[in-house]
Scaffold this active site. Structure first.
Site, PDB file in Angstrom:
ATOM      1  N   TRP A  10       0.814  -1.223   0.000  1.00 35.71           N
ATOM      2  CA  TRP A  10       0.000   0.000   0.000  1.00 35.71           C
ATOM      3  C   TRP A  10       0.847   1.273   0.000  1.00 35.71           C
ATOM      4  O   TRP A  10       0.318   2.376  -0.148  1.00 35.71           O
ATOM      5  CB  TRP A  10      -0.928   0.021   1.228  1.00 35.71           C
ATOM      6  CG  TRP A  10      -2.190  -0.776   1.060  1.00 35.71           C
ATOM      7  CD1 TRP A  10      -2.551  -1.528  -0.020  1.00 35.71           C
ATOM      8  CD2 TRP A  10      -3.269  -0.871   2.007  1.00 35.71           C
ATOM      9  NE1 TRP A  10      -3.781  -2.097   0.195  1.00 35.71           N
ATOM     10  CE2 TRP A  10      -4.246  -1.712   1.433  1.00 35.71           C
ATOM     11  CE3 TRP A  10      -3.499  -0.352   3.282  1.00 35.71           C
ATOM     12  CZ2 TRP A  10      -5.438  -2.031   2.092  1.00 35.71           C
ATOM     13  CZ3 TRP A  10      -4.684  -0.663   3.936  1.00 35.71           C
ATOM     14  CH2 TRP A  10      -5.642  -1.492   3.340  1.00 35.71           C
ATOM     15  N   LYS A  11       2.144   1.139   0.235  1.00 36.35           N
ATOM     16  CA  LYS A  11       3.032   2.312   0.342  1.00 36.35           C
ATOM     17  C   LYS A  11       2.456   3.310   1.361  1.00 36.35           C
ATOM     18  O   LYS A  11       1.849   2.891   2.340  1.00 36.35           O
ATOM     19  CB  LYS A  11       3.266   2.937  -1.033  1.00 36.35           C
ATOM     20  CG  LYS A  11       3.755   1.886  -2.046  1.00 36.35           C
ATOM     21  CD  LYS A  11       4.295   2.474  -3.317  1.00 36.35           C
ATOM     22  CE  LYS A  11       4.768   1.340  -4.230  1.00 36.35           C
ATOM     23  NZ  LYS A  11       5.404   1.812  -5.435  1.00 36.35           N
ATOM     24  N   HIS A  97      13.014  -1.538  -0.297  1.00 33.51           N
ATOM     25  CA  HIS A  97      12.276  -1.045  -1.460  1.00 33.51           C
ATOM     26  C   HIS A  97      13.049   0.107  -2.103  1.00 33.51           C
ATOM     27  O   HIS A  97      13.662   0.915  -1.399  1.00 33.51           O
ATOM     28  CB  HIS A  97      10.878  -0.582  -1.042  1.00 33.51           C
ATOM     29  CG  HIS A  97       9.981  -0.356  -2.216  1.00 33.51           C
ATOM     30  ND1 HIS A  97      10.048   0.790  -2.971  1.00 33.51           N
ATOM     31  CD2 HIS A  97       9.033  -1.134  -2.778  1.00 33.51           C
ATOM     32  CE1 HIS A  97       9.164   0.696  -3.955  1.00 33.51           C
ATOM     33  NE2 HIS A  97       8.528  -0.458  -3.858  1.00 33.51           N
ATOM     34  N   GLU A 146      12.524  -5.815  -8.514  1.00 30.26           N
ATOM     35  CA  GLU A 146      11.701  -4.679  -8.950  1.00 30.26           C
ATOM     36  C   GLU A 146      12.567  -3.676  -9.713  1.00 30.26           C
ATOM     37  O   GLU A 146      13.204  -2.808  -9.099  1.00 30.26           O
ATOM     38  CB  GLU A 146      11.085  -3.978  -7.730  1.00 30.26           C
ATOM     39  CG  GLU A 146      10.156  -4.861  -6.921  1.00 30.26           C
ATOM     40  CD  GLU A 146       9.133  -4.031  -6.158  1.00 30.26           C
ATOM     41  OE1 GLU A 146       7.942  -4.267  -6.359  1.00 30.26           O
ATOM     42  OE2 GLU A 146       9.540  -3.140  -5.388  1.00 30.26           O
ATOM     43  N   SER A 183       4.479  -2.456 -11.738  1.00 33.87           N
ATOM     44  CA  SER A 183       3.319  -2.298 -12.628  1.00 33.87           C
ATOM     45  C   SER A 183       2.571  -3.606 -12.911  1.00 33.87           C
ATOM     46  O   SER A 183       2.044  -3.804 -14.003  1.00 33.87           O
ATOM     47  CB  SER A 183       3.738  -1.614 -13.938  1.00 33.87           C
ATOM     48  OG  SER A 183       4.222  -0.301 -13.656  1.00 33.87           O
ATOM     49  N   GLY A 205       0.389  -0.160  -6.858  1.00 33.67           N
ATOM     50  CA  GLY A 205      -0.834   0.530  -7.280  1.00 33.67           C
ATOM     51  C   GLY A 205      -2.050  -0.387  -7.362  1.00 33.67           C
ATOM     52  O   GLY A 205      -3.149  -0.010  -6.935  1.00 33.67           O
TER      53      GLY A 205
HETATM   54  P1  PGA Z   1       3.632  -0.653  -8.645  1.00 30.75           P
HETATM   55  O1  PGA Z   1       4.580  -0.734  -7.362  1.00 30.75           O
HETATM   56  O2  PGA Z   1       2.919  -2.001  -8.739  1.00 30.75           O
HETATM   57  O3  PGA Z   1       2.698   0.456  -8.371  1.00 30.75           O
HETATM   58  O4  PGA Z   1       4.508  -0.450  -9.814  1.00 30.75           O
HETATM   59  C1  PGA Z   1       5.295  -1.887  -7.052  1.00 30.75           C
HETATM   60  C2  PGA Z   1       6.207  -1.607  -5.898  1.00 30.75           C
HETATM   61  O5  PGA Z   1       6.794  -0.530  -5.850  1.00 30.75           O
HETATM   62  O6  PGA Z   1       6.367  -2.440  -4.992  1.00 30.75           O
END
Ligand code: PGA
Length: 225
Positions: A10-11, A97, A146, A183, A205
């Site tokens: 969820w950041k 991250h 990532e 993404s 996201g």
């Molecule tokens: P994102 O983020 O799916 O919105 O690209 C992935 C992440 O940063 O863990």
């Protein structure tokens, strides 16, 4: 069926009221999840208690994770959440991250200390790396590959390249579970989890909307090889 790990991140999003709405909505959309899929939801510290209690009360098929942990043990560190405090609420933690590496200057050495603290406290660790060259500390349970260009941009790595990099990460680390992140959506998740070396995904996201996240889990379940 290979085991799959889906870890939503969820950041820095959602108030308590928004988190409760998400959980209610997720309950309405989620189909029974096959036993070979584990879904971890990584939320901000401020939401850990509420989300933990709601998962328990509503028997939601979610395991709780945090997104950061202090590099220091408990003590005089104003504003920090020690691993022992995080473990009180969560089972998993994301460490390393790329947003923390870039925006909070977290170096490989700081991240190694965080992993050490988390491991000692009994947290399971998802360790993010942007490539197959970045050091991976001992005691990491799961790695997430990532690539920076794919995070939050709507442009993924190609499934084949992600599979190759993940194969290389497995070869140089002692870690046997490696996810792809960047993404990932309900529409493209099948392309990634059907790759031989990829053991799951880390959507950011796409985890913010409960229906999209439930659809992503269903799509992963259908395409698992
Ligand atoms: P994102 O983020 O799916 O919105 O690209 C992935 C992440 O940063 O863990």
């Amino acid at each position: 069926m290979k085991p799959l790990l889906i870890a939503g991140n969820w950041k820095s999003n959602k108030t308590t009221a928004e988190a409760l709405l998400w959980l209610q909505d997720f309950k309405n959309h989620i189909i029974p999840i096959p036993s070979y899929i584990t879904v971890v939801l990584c939320v901000p510290f401020t939401l850990l208690y509420t989300v933990k209690e709601t998962i328990k009360r509503d028997s939601l098929p979610l395991v709780l994770g945090a997104q950061n942990v202090s590099a220091f043990p408990e003590g005089a560190q104003t504003g920090e959440e020690s691993a022992r405090m995080v473990r009180d609420l969560a089972d998993w933690v994301i460490i390393g991250h790329s947003e923390r590496r870039k925006n909070f200057n977290e170096t490989d050495e700081i991240l190694r200390q965080k992993v050490e603290q988390a491991h000692r406290a009994g947290l399971k660790i998802i360790y993010c790396v942007p490539d197959d060259k970045t050091p991976i500390p001992a005691h990491v349970d799961v790695v997430a590959y990532e690539p920076v260009f794919a995070i939050g941009t709507g442009t993924t790595d190609t499934p084949k390249h992600a599979n190759d990099i993940i194969g290389s990460i497995k070869a140089y680390s002692q870690v046997s579970t490696v996810l792809y992140g960047g993404s990932v959506t309900a529409e493209n998740v099948a392309l990634f989890v059907s790759q031989r070396a990829i053991d799951g995904v880390l959507p950011g996201g796409a985890s913010l909307d409960p229906e999209k996240f439930a659809n992503l889990i269903s799509a992963a379940a259908k395409s698992n090889v």
